[in-house]
Write a protein that holds these residues in place. Sequence first.
Motif, PDB file in Angstrom:
ATOM      1  N   ARG A  68       0.836  -1.210   0.000  1.00  0.00           N
ATOM      2  CA  ARG A  68       0.000   0.000   0.000  1.00  0.00           C
ATOM      3  C   ARG A  68       0.865   1.252   0.000  1.00  0.00           C
ATOM      4  O   ARG A  68       0.593   2.217  -0.707  1.00  0.00           O
ATOM      5  CB  ARG A  68      -0.929  -0.008   1.219  1.00  0.00           C
ATOM      6  N   PHE A  69       1.912   1.254   0.798  1.00  0.00           N
ATOM      7  CA  PHE A  69       2.835   2.382   0.880  1.00  0.00           C
ATOM      8  C   PHE A  69       3.489   2.632  -0.477  1.00  0.00           C
ATOM      9  O   PHE A  69       3.566   3.763  -0.955  1.00  0.00           O
ATOM     10  CB  PHE A  69       3.897   2.092   1.948  1.00  0.00           C
ATOM     11  N   GLU A  70       3.960   1.563  -1.106  1.00  0.00           N
ATOM     12  CA  GLU A  70       4.681   1.694  -2.372  1.00  0.00           C
ATOM     13  C   GLU A  70       3.782   2.071  -3.542  1.00  0.00           C
ATOM     14  O   GLU A  70       4.258   2.646  -4.518  1.00  0.00           O
ATOM     15  CB  GLU A  70       5.445   0.403  -2.674  1.00  0.00           C
ATOM     16  N   ARG A  71       2.482   1.762  -3.459  1.00  0.00           N
ATOM     17  CA  ARG A  71       1.536   2.122  -4.527  1.00  0.00           C
ATOM     18  C   ARG A  71       1.208   3.605  -4.532  1.00  0.00           C
ATOM     19  O   ARG A  71       0.647   4.119  -5.489  1.00  0.00           O
ATOM     20  CB  ARG A  71       0.221   1.361  -4.348  1.00  0.00           C
ATOM     21  N   SER A  72       1.523   4.292  -3.462  1.00  0.00           N
ATOM     22  CA  SER A  72       1.131   5.688  -3.317  1.00  0.00           C
ATOM     23  C   SER A  72       2.347   6.603  -3.296  1.00  0.00           C
ATOM     24  O   SER A  72       3.423   6.226  -2.843  1.00  0.00           O
ATOM     25  CB  SER A  72       0.360   5.866  -2.007  1.00  0.00           C
ATOM     26  N   ASN A  73       2.129   7.829  -3.783  1.00  0.00           N
ATOM     27  CA  ASN A  73       3.157   8.854  -3.631  1.00  0.00           C
ATOM     28  C   ASN A  73       2.614  10.010  -2.784  1.00  0.00           C
ATOM     29  O   ASN A  73       3.161  11.105  -2.801  1.00  0.00           O
ATOM     30  CB  ASN A  73       3.662   9.350  -4.991  1.00  0.00           C
ATOM     31  N   HIS A  74       1.543   9.732  -2.047  1.00  0.00           N
ATOM     32  CA  HIS A  74       0.891  10.754  -1.227  1.00  0.00           C
ATOM     33  C   HIS A  74       1.721  11.020   0.034  1.00  0.00           C
ATOM     34  O   HIS A  74       1.912  10.135   0.870  1.00  0.00           O
ATOM     35  CB  HIS A  74      -0.519  10.294  -0.851  1.00  0.00           C
ATOM     36  N   ALA A  75       2.215  12.235   0.169  1.00  0.00           N
ATOM     37  CA  ALA A  75       3.113  12.593   1.274  1.00  0.00           C
ATOM     38  C   ALA A  75       2.489  12.406   2.639  1.00  0.00           C
ATOM     39  O   ALA A  75       3.156  11.944   3.582  1.00  0.00           O
ATOM     40  CB  ALA A  75       3.595  14.032   1.121  1.00  0.00           C
ATOM     41  N   ILE A  76       1.212  12.740   2.797  1.00  0.00           N
ATOM     42  CA  ILE A  76       0.560  12.616   4.103  1.00  0.00           C
ATOM     43  C   ILE A  76       0.397  11.138   4.458  1.00  0.00           C
ATOM     44  O   ILE A  76       0.675  10.734   5.587  1.00  0.00           O
ATOM     45  CB  ILE A  76      -0.815  13.324   4.117  1.00  0.00           C
ATOM     46  N   LEU A  77      -0.041  10.322   3.505  1.00  0.00           N
ATOM     47  CA  LEU A  77      -0.165   8.882   3.758  1.00  0.00           C
ATOM     48  C   LEU A  77       1.178   8.301   4.174  1.00  0.00           C
ATOM     49  O   LEU A  77       1.279   7.558   5.148  1.00  0.00           O
ATOM     50  CB  LEU A  77      -0.709   8.151   2.534  1.00  0.00           C
ATOM     51  N   HIS A  78       2.224   8.657   3.452  1.00  0.00           N
ATOM     52  CA  HIS A  78       3.565   8.163   3.790  1.00  0.00           C
ATOM     53  C   HIS A  78       3.959   8.614   5.199  1.00  0.00           C
ATOM     54  O   HIS A  78       4.508   7.817   5.965  1.00  0.00           O
ATOM     55  CB  HIS A  78       4.595   8.640   2.771  1.00  0.00           C
ATOM     56  N   SER A  79       3.686   9.840   5.534  1.00  0.00           N
ATOM     57  CA  SER A  79       4.031  10.359   6.851  1.00  0.00           C
ATOM     58  C   SER A  79       3.308   9.588   7.961  1.00  0.00           C
ATOM     59  O   SER A  79       3.905   9.210   8.971  1.00  0.00           O
ATOM     60  CB  SER A  79       3.686  11.845   6.949  1.00  0.00           C
ATOM     61  N   ILE A  80       2.028   9.332   7.748  1.00  0.00           N
ATOM     62  CA  ILE A  80       1.244   8.580   8.745  1.00  0.00           C
ATOM     63  C   ILE A  80       1.785   7.163   8.876  1.00  0.00           C
ATOM     64  O   ILE A  80       1.990   6.656   9.981  1.00  0.00           O
ATOM     65  CB  ILE A  80      -0.252   8.551   8.356  1.00  0.00           C
ATOM     66  N   MET A  81       2.053   6.526   7.743  1.00  0.00           N
ATOM     67  CA  MET A  81       2.525   5.141   7.792  1.00  0.00           C
ATOM     68  C   MET A  81       3.951   5.030   8.319  1.00  0.00           C
ATOM     69  O   MET A  81       4.295   4.022   8.937  1.00  0.00           O
ATOM     70  CB  MET A  81       2.422   4.512   6.392  1.00  0.00           C
ATOM     71  N   GLU A  82       4.748   6.052   8.121  1.00  0.00           N
ATOM     72  CA  GLU A  82       6.119   6.050   8.632  1.00  0.00           C
ATOM     73  C   GLU A  82       6.156   6.405  10.108  1.00  0.00           C
ATOM     74  O   GLU A  82       7.138   6.154  10.789  1.00  0.00           O
ATOM     75  CB  GLU A  82       6.985   7.048   7.866  1.00  0.00           C
ATOM     76  N   GLY A  83       5.111   7.040  10.591  1.00  0.00           N
ATOM     77  CA  GLY A  83       5.096   7.480  11.980  1.00  0.00           C
ATOM     78  C   GLY A  83       5.856   8.775  12.180  1.00  0.00           C
ATOM     79  O   GLY A  83       6.298   9.078  13.273  1.00  0.00           O
TER      80      GLY A  83
END
Length: 84
Positions: A68-83
């Motif tokens: 899911r992380f790799e399918r997206s380039n959405h910065a907010i999603l990445h930030s949430i998933m990265e913590g």
Amino acid sequence: MEREEYTSQYFQVGDQVPWNPSNGVAGLFMRLAEAFALETGLPTGLGPMESDECEVDLAAFVGALIERFERSNHAILHSIMEGS
């Protein structure tokens, strides 16, 4: 003033305990895992918390989160998933 007792939860993988956070952090982690489970459509791999212990089986769930992380380039999603 009485000293507050802190208790913790044990997240176990077989006979190993890779993580032993406080009750509050453990509860927050479990709720966050449930939110990600809704996003991926997969179970969390976290068993029920019984006697302060939770058995963990994360292989499929972690794989789905990475996908899911790799399918997206959405910065907010990445930030949430990265913590972050």
